[in-house]
Design a protein around this motif. Structure first.
Motif, short mmCIF file in Angstrom:
data_model
loop_
_atom_site.label_atom_id
_atom_site.label_comp_id
_atom_site.label_asym_id
_atom_site.label_seq_id
_atom_site.Cartn_x
_atom_site.Cartn_y
_atom_site.Cartn_z
N HIS A 175 0.77 -1.22 -0.11
CA HIS A 175 0.14 0.00 0.09
C HIS A 175 0.90 1.21 0.00
CE1 HIS A 175 -4.13 -1.54 0.95
NE2 HIS A 175 -3.63 -2.87 1.22
N PHE A 176 1.65 1.19 -1.03
CA PHE A 176 2.58 2.51 -1.01
C PHE A 176 1.62 3.73 -1.20
CE2 PHE A 176 6.24 -0.41 -2.26
CZ PHE A 176 7.35 0.34 -1.52
N ASN A 177 2.06 4.69 -0.57
CA ASN A 177 1.19 6.19 -0.62
C ASN A 177 -0.14 6.34 0.00
OD1 ASN A 177 3.13 7.24 -2.58
ND2 ASN A 177 2.06 6.58 -4.56
N SER A 178 -0.48 5.28 0.74
CA SER A 178 -1.57 5.13 1.52
C SER A 178 -1.43 5.67 2.93
CB SER A 178 -2.41 3.95 1.76
OG SER A 178 -3.53 4.08 2.36
N SER A 179 -2.09 7.08 3.37
CA SER A 179 -2.21 7.34 4.59
C SER A 179 -3.25 6.58 5.28
CB SER A 179 -2.19 8.84 4.70
OG SER A 179 -3.59 9.25 4.05
N SER A 180 -4.32 6.15 4.83
CA SER A 180 -5.32 5.48 5.59
C SER A 180 -4.84 4.22 6.27
CB SER A 180 -6.59 5.38 4.82
OG SER A 180 -6.41 4.62 3.57
N ILE A 181 -4.01 3.42 5.44
CA ILE A 181 -3.71 2.27 5.77
C ILE A 181 -2.65 2.45 7.25
CG2 ILE A 181 -1.19 1.76 4.48
CD1 ILE A 181 -4.00 -0.83 4.81
N LEU A 225 2.05 -9.86 -3.88
CA LEU A 225 0.67 -10.51 -3.83
C LEU A 225 -0.42 -9.58 -3.80
CD1 LEU A 225 1.46 -13.63 -2.05
CD2 LEU A 225 2.12 -13.06 -4.31
N GLY A 226 -0.47 -8.63 -4.43
CA GLY A 226 -1.41 -7.50 -4.60
C GLY A 226 -1.26 -6.35 -3.53
N ASP A 227 -1.92 -5.43 -3.66
CA ASP A 227 -2.26 -3.99 -3.41
C ASP A 227 -0.89 -3.27 -3.01
OD1 ASP A 227 -4.90 -4.82 -3.27
OD2 ASP A 227 -5.15 -4.88 -1.00
N PHE A 228 -0.44 -3.10 -4.14
CA PHE A 228 1.15 -2.67 -4.30
C PHE A 228 1.23 -1.22 -4.18
CE2 PHE A 228 4.94 -2.63 -7.44
CZ PHE A 228 5.67 -2.40 -6.65
N ILE A 229 0.78 -0.40 -5.15
CA ILE A 229 1.06 1.10 -5.00
C ILE A 229 -0.34 2.01 -5.09
CG2 ILE A 229 2.13 3.03 -5.93
CD1 ILE A 229 4.17 1.39 -7.41
N THR A 250 2.52 8.65 -9.63
CA THR A 250 3.68 8.31 -8.61
C THR A 250 4.25 6.93 -8.81
OG1 THR A 250 2.09 7.21 -7.29
CG2 THR A 250 2.63 9.56 -6.88
N VAL A 251 3.58 6.07 -9.67
CA VAL A 251 3.97 4.76 -9.82
C VAL A 251 5.39 4.50 -10.54
CG1 VAL A 251 3.79 2.43 -11.32
CG2 VAL A 251 1.78 3.72 -10.10
N PRO A 252 5.88 5.26 -11.55
CA PRO A 252 7.32 5.24 -12.08
C PRO A 252 8.20 5.53 -10.88
CG PRO A 252 5.73 6.32 -13.66
CD PRO A 252 4.94 6.13 -12.49
N HIS A 253 8.07 6.62 -10.22
CA HIS A 253 9.18 7.08 -9.31
C HIS A 253 9.12 5.96 -8.11
CE1 HIS A 253 11.21 9.79 -6.78
NE2 HIS A 253 10.31 9.27 -5.61
N ILE A 254 8.27 5.22 -7.71
CA ILE A 254 8.31 4.06 -6.73
C ILE A 254 9.04 2.90 -7.51
CG2 ILE A 254 7.26 2.52 -5.27
CD1 ILE A 254 5.38 4.69 -4.65
N LEU A 255 8.59 2.54 -8.73
CA LEU A 255 8.99 1.55 -9.13
C LEU A 255 10.63 1.71 -9.60
CD1 LEU A 255 6.52 0.51 -12.26
CD2 LEU A 255 7.03 -0.98 -9.98
N SER A 256 10.96 3.02 -9.90
CA SER A 256 12.42 3.14 -10.24
C SER A 256 13.51 2.87 -8.97
CB SER A 256 12.52 4.37 -10.86
OG SER A 256 12.45 5.28 -9.86
N GLN A 257 12.79 2.82 -7.82
CA GLN A 257 13.57 2.75 -6.38
C GLN A 257 13.85 1.63 -6.07
OE1 GLN A 257 12.96 6.13 -3.70
NE2 GLN A 257 11.21 6.69 -4.97
N GLY A 261 -4.36 -7.38 -6.78
CA GLY A 261 -5.08 -7.58 -5.43
C GLY A 261 -6.27 -6.60 -5.67
N ASN A 262 -7.30 -6.67 -4.74
CA ASN A 262 -8.43 -5.79 -4.92
C ASN A 262 -8.23 -4.03 -5.08
OD1 ASN A 262 -7.71 -6.19 -1.90
ND2 ASN A 262 -9.35 -4.79 -1.46
N HIS A 263 -7.08 -3.63 -4.74
CA HIS A 263 -6.73 -2.44 -4.69
C HIS A 263 -5.91 -2.15 -6.22
CE1 HIS A 263 -8.76 -0.80 -1.20
NE2 HIS A 263 -8.24 -1.81 -0.40
N ASP A 264 -5.49 -3.06 -6.71
CA ASP A 264 -4.94 -2.83 -8.09
C ASP A 264 -5.80 -2.68 -9.19
OD1 ASP A 264 -2.28 -3.31 -6.90
OD2 ASP A 264 -2.76 -5.26 -6.47
N THR A 265 -6.08 -1.38 -9.58
CA THR A 265 -7.24 -0.91 -10.34
C THR A 265 -6.66 -1.27 -11.70
OG1 THR A 265 -6.25 1.30 -10.59
CG2 THR A 265 -7.87 0.68 -8.63
N PRO A 266 -7.60 -1.30 -12.79
CA PRO A 266 -7.34 -1.41 -13.88
C PRO A 266 -6.34 -0.26 -14.30
CG PRO A 266 -9.47 -1.85 -13.65
CD PRO A 266 -8.96 -1.41 -12.40
#
Length: 192
Positions: free
Chosen positions: A10-16, A51-55, A61-68, A78-83
């Protein structure tokens, strides 16, 4: 090349952070700590099954996190990995491969990797009784389930359970192998 597994970063999630009482003050600290913990064990040429619910959060923001992040990522949706997010991940095939479910034969065991836990009792009974070489890895439950259930050979690899650090598949293999040796159903060479 080593193989690792983890779920529900759950990268980037404040609620988690609040929902799971994660030990981070804010998203910036959480992202930095999870990236550091990832790279402290995963090398450039390693593989990580997420195994799901990645970023979460904004798609840009996805490319910035992937690059690191070190290694090649096999993302099991996962259920939070949107189309929309999946479409972005697919733009980086050198870094991410997307799956609905993943299977891997490793050291005489057969690993089934999915986001949601498999809870069908008849299936779990069959795994233990007839197919002791099958090991199920999942996430989704965060800290609501233990790391390992020896009855069903099931691992919860949610980030909240594994100290936000990808776990080596060799470690999970060793836990199950030791259990099978103790039960007298493992034979040298991994043949059962």
């Amino acid at each position: 090349m080593a193989i690792y597994v983890i779920s529900d970063l759950h990268f980037n999630s404040s609620s988690i952070i609040e929902y799971c009482n994660r030990p981070f003050a804010n998203v910036v600290e959480a992202n930095a700590q999870m990236i550091w913990r990832w790279n402290s064990v995963v090398g450039e040429h390693d593989m990580v099954y997420v195994l799901g619910d990645f970023i979460m959060g904004a798609p840009e923001t996805v490319p910035h996190i992937l690059s690191q992040l070190n290694g090649h990522i096999h993302l099991v949706r996962g259920n939070h990995d949107t189309p929309r997010k999946l479409a972005i991940y697919r733009q980086y095939p050198e870094k991410v491969t997307v799956h609905d479910i993943a299977y891997l034969s490793y050291g005489g065991l057969f690993f089934v990797m999915c986001h949601f836990p498999i809870t069908h009792e008849a299936f779990l009974d069959m795994v233990v009784e007839d197919n002791s070489e099958v090991v199920v890895l999942h996430g989704h439950l965060h800290d609501k389930s233990p790391f390992f259930d020896p009855r069903t050979h099931t691992f919860n690899v949610s980030a909240d359970v594994v100290d936000f650090t990808p776990q080596p598949l060799s470690k999970l293999h060793g836990i199950v192998k030791d259990q099978l040796i103790g039960a007298g159903v493992w034979h040298e060479g991994g043949d059962k």
